[in-house]
Design a protein around this motif. Structure first.
Motif, PDB file in Angstrom:
ATOM      1  N   ILE A   1      44.401  35.023  40.312  1.00  0.00           N
ATOM      2  CA  ILE A   1      45.820  35.416  40.339  1.00  0.00           C
ATOM      3  C   ILE A   1      46.614  34.587  41.339  1.00  0.00           C
ATOM      4  O   ILE A   1      47.726  34.122  41.036  1.00  0.00           O
ATOM      5  CB  ILE A   1      45.949  36.923  40.654  1.00  0.00           C
ATOM      6  CG1 ILE A   1      45.372  37.758  39.504  1.00  0.00           C
ATOM      7  CG2 ILE A   1      47.400  37.303  40.905  1.00  0.00           C
ATOM      8  CD1 ILE A   1      45.288  39.235  39.815  1.00  0.00           C
ATOM      9  N   PHE A   2      46.049  34.371  42.538  1.00  0.00           N
ATOM     10  CA  PHE A   2      46.826  33.742  43.605  1.00  0.00           C
ATOM     11  C   PHE A   2      46.550  32.248  43.781  1.00  0.00           C
ATOM     12  O   PHE A   2      47.242  31.597  44.573  1.00  0.00           O
ATOM     13  CB  PHE A   2      46.565  34.452  44.933  1.00  0.00           C
ATOM     14  CG  PHE A   2      47.117  35.854  44.977  1.00  0.00           C
ATOM     15  CD1 PHE A   2      48.477  36.066  45.119  1.00  0.00           C
ATOM     16  CD2 PHE A   2      46.286  36.941  44.845  1.00  0.00           C
ATOM     17  CE1 PHE A   2      48.995  37.344  45.154  1.00  0.00           C
ATOM     18  CE2 PHE A   2      46.787  38.236  44.882  1.00  0.00           C
ATOM     19  CZ  PHE A   2      48.156  38.444  45.024  1.00  0.00           C
ATOM     20  N   LEU A   3      45.579  31.689  43.071  1.00  0.00           N
ATOM     21  CA  LEU A   3      45.298  30.265  43.213  1.00  0.00           C
ATOM     22  C   LEU A   3      45.275  29.547  41.868  1.00  0.00           C
ATOM     23  O   LEU A   3      46.021  28.579  41.670  1.00  0.00           O
ATOM     24  CB  LEU A   3      43.972  30.052  43.946  1.00  0.00           C
ATOM     25  CG  LEU A   3      43.613  28.576  44.221  1.00  0.00           C
ATOM     26  CD1 LEU A   3      44.654  27.973  45.174  1.00  0.00           C
ATOM     27  CD2 LEU A   3      42.231  28.448  44.829  1.00  0.00           C
ATOM     28  N   VAL A   4      44.452  30.009  40.954  1.00  0.00           N
ATOM     29  CA  VAL A   4      44.298  29.296  39.682  1.00  0.00           C
ATOM     30  C   VAL A   4      45.581  29.351  38.862  1.00  0.00           C
ATOM     31  O   VAL A   4      46.108  28.312  38.422  1.00  0.00           O
ATOM     32  CB  VAL A   4      43.114  29.877  38.883  1.00  0.00           C
ATOM     33  CG1 VAL A   4      43.013  29.194  37.513  1.00  0.00           C
ATOM     34  CG2 VAL A   4      41.811  29.692  39.656  1.00  0.00           C
ATOM     35  N   LEU A   5      46.118  30.549  38.645  1.00  0.00           N
ATOM     36  CA  LEU A   5      47.325  30.678  37.824  1.00  0.00           C
ATOM     37  C   LEU A   5      48.532  29.959  38.432  1.00  0.00           C
ATOM     38  O   LEU A   5      49.263  29.259  37.712  1.00  0.00           O
ATOM     39  CB  LEU A   5      47.637  32.155  37.580  1.00  0.00           C
ATOM     40  CG  LEU A   5      46.629  32.914  36.697  1.00  0.00           C
ATOM     41  CD1 LEU A   5      47.059  34.365  36.514  1.00  0.00           C
ATOM     42  CD2 LEU A   5      46.476  32.231  35.346  1.00  0.00           C
TER      43      LEU A   5
END
Length: 317
Positions: free
Chosen positions: A44-48
């Motif tokens: 949620i907080f890095l990949v997307l």
């Protein structure tokens, strides 16, 4: 009468039974419940956000209230043609390589001195202190120190010795002042890392070197550096990542109280900020995302190259 064990068929895994088998099954049941929350936060907080940044870099978007419009590689071509980007890119590489060499030379020098120094742990803690202070505060401190005329501490001291005021924050010297501030603020962190690795080296290696009449430089080159090579590689990776994304210290030190520092002192991080908030007009999140993608690629390439260059067989001791 002897009993024969049943033959074991190749390609099959022996079944684990008893208490050990039950413990293994419980560990497998607990694996996903513990991993999924961390994996979800990572996605949620890095990949997307990373994927969204790459997608938006191919658009023209002014932020809330505007609809992203696909424009291909226009943002990248305009970015590379921009004088501000080229200046930011050059300054970032200068801070990365020249500042990195200076920082690690300081770290290696203090490593050689602190190993045999009485009170070395206290000195190590003092050197680490700048890393506790916020980069904004460090930038303000150096900004006040190098103010023009006699308002700054540096020029005030020079005036007492009859030396004319030096324009430390002028276009020709601001990058070097920033680099010195970064080296001063960062060296203690890498000294601490390297000294932790030096503490693991068996003392008898240095005792043998003393008996052989080795100089401090020879002991460093033939004992300390080979034994800490893997830690030096990790420290190099950390420096690469931190140097490319540096922002606060440069923004405050070179800004001189204004909204943003002059373009000739920009780094890539400040370029992204300027395109994001629209300091020169309407925000252009597409250009900011394009620069952010370049920063990701630059970090990835440099880290891979550094790990390959630093690769060597581990030394057992």
């Amino acid at each position: 009468m002897a009993t024969l064990a049943p033959p074991v068929t190749r390609g099959t895994t022996p079944r684990v039974t008893g208490a050990s088998g039950g413990h293994l099954m419980r560990k497998k049941r607990l694996f996903w419940p513990f991993v999924l929350p961390a994996l979800a936060l990572y996605v949620i907080f890095l990949v997307l956000p990373t994927v969204a940044t790459v997608v938006l870099s191919f658009t023209k978007w002014a932020g809330a209230g505007d609809t992203p419009a696909f424009n291909g590689f226009t943002q990248y071509s305009q970015m590379w043609a921009s004088d501000n980007f080229q200046s930011a890119f050059q300054n970032t590489l200068l801070l990365l390589f020249v500042g990195g060499i200076g920082t690690f030379l300081l770290a290696f020098l203090f490593t050689m001195v602190l190993r045999d120094m009485r009170g070395g742990r206290l000195v190590r803690a003092i050197l680490f202190f700048p890393n506790i202070v916020a980069p904004v505060a460090i930038g303000m401190f150096f900004g006040l120190m190098f103010m023009p005329d006699k308002r700054g501490l540096a020029n005030f001291v020079l005036d007492k010795f009859g030396v004319e005021a030096v324009p430390f924050l002028a276009q020709g010297s601001i990058v070097w002042v920033v680099m010195g501030a970064i080296m001063w603020a960062s060296a203690g962190f890498y000294i601490t890392i390297l000294m932790a690795a030096v503490d693991r080296i068996p003392p008898y290696l240095y005792e043998d070197s003393d008996m052989a009449g080795a100089s401090p430089w020879q002991k460093f080159w033939n004992v300390t550096l080979p034994m800490t090579w893997d830690v030096v590689g990790i420290a190099g990776v950390l420096w690469t990542i931190n140097a490319i994304k540096i922002f606060e210290l440069v923004f405050v030190l070179a800004g001189s109280g204004g909204y943003a520092p002059p373009p000739f002192s920009w780094t890539l991080g400040i370029y992204v900020f300027d395109r994001s908030v629209g300091a020169n007009g309407t925000p252009n999140f597409g250009a900011a995302c394009a620069c952010a993608v370049m920063m990701i690629l630059l970090v990835s390439v440099l880290v891979v190259l550094l790990r390959r260059l630093m690769r060597r067989d581990a030394i057992q001791f």
